[in-house]
Design an enzyme around this catalytic site. Structure first.
Site, mmCIF file in Angstrom:
data_model
loop_
_atom_site.group_PDB
_atom_site.id
_atom_site.type_symbol
_atom_site.label_atom_id
_atom_site.label_comp_id
_atom_site.label_asym_id
_atom_site.label_seq_id
_atom_site.Cartn_x
_atom_site.Cartn_y
_atom_site.Cartn_z
ATOM 1 C CD GLU A 18 26.788 54.479 57.654
ATOM 2 O OE1 GLU A 18 26.382 54.750 58.789
ATOM 3 O OE2 GLU A 18 26.130 53.812 56.844
ATOM 4 C CB CYS B 174 19.726 49.906 47.645
ATOM 5 S SG CYS B 174 21.283 50.568 48.268
ATOM 6 C CG HIS C 126 19.786 42.366 43.046
ATOM 7 N ND1 HIS C 126 20.393 41.545 43.974
ATOM 8 C CD2 HIS C 126 20.495 43.525 43.096
ATOM 9 C CE1 HIS C 126 21.381 42.177 44.546
ATOM 10 N NE2 HIS C 126 21.483 43.371 44.032
HETATM 11 N N1 SAH Z 1 26.564 49.976 44.051
HETATM 12 C C1 SAH Z 1 27.183 48.718 43.993
HETATM 13 C C2 SAH Z 1 27.895 48.306 45.257
HETATM 14 C C3 SAH Z 1 27.232 48.615 46.588
HETATM 15 S S1 SAH Z 1 25.803 47.708 47.102
HETATM 16 C C4 SAH Z 1 26.199 47.660 43.600
HETATM 17 O O1 SAH Z 1 25.011 47.946 43.574
HETATM 18 O O2 SAH Z 1 26.635 46.572 43.270
HETATM 19 C C5 SAH Z 1 26.382 46.119 47.697
HETATM 20 C C6 SAH Z 1 25.338 44.995 47.499
HETATM 21 O O3 SAH Z 1 24.257 45.079 48.466
HETATM 22 C C7 SAH Z 1 24.671 45.059 46.124
HETATM 23 O O4 SAH Z 1 24.555 43.766 45.577
HETATM 24 C C8 SAH Z 1 23.313 45.599 46.475
HETATM 25 O O5 SAH Z 1 22.396 45.329 45.476
HETATM 26 C C9 SAH Z 1 23.022 44.917 47.779
HETATM 27 N N2 SAH Z 1 21.938 45.529 48.551
HETATM 28 C C10 SAH Z 1 21.488 46.791 48.482
HETATM 29 N N3 SAH Z 1 20.470 46.978 49.356
HETATM 30 C C11 SAH Z 1 20.283 45.820 49.997
HETATM 31 C C12 SAH Z 1 19.405 45.397 51.055
HETATM 32 N N4 SAH Z 1 18.543 46.244 51.606
HETATM 33 N N5 SAH Z 1 19.492 44.130 51.489
HETATM 34 C C13 SAH Z 1 20.414 43.280 50.966
HETATM 35 N N6 SAH Z 1 21.285 43.631 49.984
HETATM 36 C C14 SAH Z 1 21.214 44.876 49.497
HETATM 37 FE FE1 SF4 Z 2 23.548 52.470 44.367
HETATM 38 FE FE2 SF4 Z 2 21.900 50.482 43.610
HETATM 39 FE FE3 SF4 Z 2 24.348 49.886 44.601
HETATM 40 FE FE4 SF4 Z 2 22.425 50.894 46.199
HETATM 41 S S1 SF4 Z 2 22.402 48.896 45.161
HETATM 42 S S2 SF4 Z 2 24.571 51.540 46.140
HETATM 43 S S3 SF4 Z 2 21.349 52.327 44.795
HETATM 44 S S4 SF4 Z 2 23.870 50.998 42.691
#
Ligand code: SAH
Ligand code: SF4
Length: 409
Positions: A121, A148, A271
């Protein structure tokens, strides 16, 4: 409410359809010249033709060799016989009620066309003064951050540089960002930012790219690097490196090389401010704990007040959202040129977390602001089409109607 468009014809028209030919999308300039050398061009001509192709592919968005008018007809045919300029197929394109647009893209395996295709996506988030494309780097993710959705999908494979670029090229095409392109008129807002550069005038639909889609970009380092170097090349897509942000959960050994070799803006998915909690939320912390992560941030090449690191902080009710957490966050980041991005948690079916209340988020933001940090709270975008942070997962199309409605509400 969202609109799903049937775009099979548009997507497939852009595909050369030829199987087994090498794609030229995603090759570095020297590799592009080498591919031309392999079909018989001498070094000087290969270099010259590589520049022409580069311009056609990335600046003009052409997918058909026949349209390359400054290349002789016979050679256009030779190119078509040997190569393709493939783009992903669009499985669905959805437009959120807030204008956010999400594509489900399908890629055939670049090496073995008999392998099952993969789906990922890509999300476009228009705002008044900018348009941000959120790009995926992997199909699924090897990491398992507990909040996530992507983390619940096992890694299928890395995307190639061409597939990462393919998301940008296809989105530019759909948004009418190539010369002569047409903006969509289906309700998805497209901004008209001023002074964002680009040879197509002073406005582009896509002004920024964030590597914040599916996957951990630093676990697909070489392909992400190659794709971003091509995306920022001035003779092509020409996105400024300051408008490209790479987000990592904290793959410490790759942070310094990313700054030195790619030179884009860095975002860290922080986080949590204590190792015991971060071990649970972002398990890669067990490998590279906070101290090492923050040391790598302090040493990020090019870091300055004008080029700050963004720290992402998802607001989880009663987990990481207390006043003490906010104060500790400020203490931890002392001395690092930083922005803090507070992200309201976006729920997904099966999650055990809740989003902090808005008054809690405000209070948290006040403490962070009082310490001198700009800390915008990221308004969730595209939740109704499952396009918000952390909601991406290629199986979303198969979710039950009940689950989807629960999320849209
Ligand atoms: N893997 C990379 C980039 C993709 S995630 C990373 O983890 O940085 C993009 C952002 O969305 C990251 O900061 C991630 O922690 C955050 N994220 C993941 N799941 C989420 C959710 N359910 N609600 C809000 N932010 C979320
Ligand atoms: Fe992968 Fe964690 Fe980023 Fe989600 S937040 S895409 S599990 S590294």
């Amino acid at each position: 409410m969202s609109i799903a468009l049937n775009l099979d014809h548009a997507a497939n028209a852009a595909r050369p359809g030829a199987r087994g030919k090498a794609s030229l999308v995603g090759l570095s300039r020297p590799d592009l010249a080498a591919a031309l050398g392999a079909i018989g061009l001498d070094a000087r001509e290969a270099k010259m033709r590589a520049s022409q192709l580069w311009n056609w592919i990335y600046q003009r968005g052409v997918t058909d060799f026949e349209r390359m008018s400054n290349i002789q007809k016979g050679f256009r045919q030779t190119l078509a016989d040997n190569f393709m300029l493939d783009r992903p197929e669009i499985v669905t394109e959805q437009v959120s009620s807030d204008g956010t647009r999400k594509w489900l893209f399908r890629f055939r395996d670049p090496v073995n066309p008999n392998m099952p295709p993969v789906e990922i996506e890509t999300v476009y988030i228009p705002e008044e003064d900018r348009g941000t494309l959120c790009v995926s780097s992997q199909v699924g993710c090897t990491l398992t951050c507990s909040f996530c959705h992507t983390g619940t999908q096992k890694l299928v494979r890395n995307l190639s540089a061409g597939e990462i670029l393919g998301q940008i090229l296809m989105a530019r095409e759909r948004l009418g960002d190539f010369p002569g392109g047409v903006r969509p008129d289906d309700g998805g807002l497209v901004p008209a930012p001023r002074g964002s550069g680009g040879s197509e005038g002073d406005s582009r639909a896509i002004t920024n790219v964030v590597m914040m889609g599916m996957g951990e970009p630093l676990y697909n380092y070489e392909n992400v690097k190659q794709a971003l170097l091509i995306a920022s090349d001035e003779a092509g897509i020409s996105l400024s490196r300051r408008r490209i942000t790479l987000s990592t959960s904290g793959v410490v050994p790759h942070i310094e090389p990313a700054g030195r070799e790619i030179g884009v803006m860095l975002a860290i998915s922080l986080h949590a401010v204590r190792d015991d909690l971060r071990d649970m939320l972002v398990p890669i912390n067990k490998k590279w704990p906070l101290k090492e992560l923050l040391e790598a941030c302090r040493a990020y090449p090019g870091l300055s007040n004008a080029r700050r690191i963004t720290f992402e902080y998802v607001m989880l009710k009663d987990i990481n959202d207390s006043d003490a957490d906010a104060r500790e966050l400020v203490r931890l980041l002392a001395g690092i040129p930083a922005k803090i991005n507070l992200i309201p948690f976006n729920p997904w079916p099966g999650t055990n977390y809740d989003c902090s209340s808005s008054s809690r988020i405000e209070r948290f933001a006040d403490i962070v602001n009082a310490a001198g940090y700009a800390s915008p709270v990221r308004t969730p975008r595209g939740r109704d089409i499952f396009a918000a942070c952390g909601q991406l997962k290629s199986e979303t199309e198969r979710l039950s109607r009940k689950d989807r409605e629960a999320l849209a509400g």
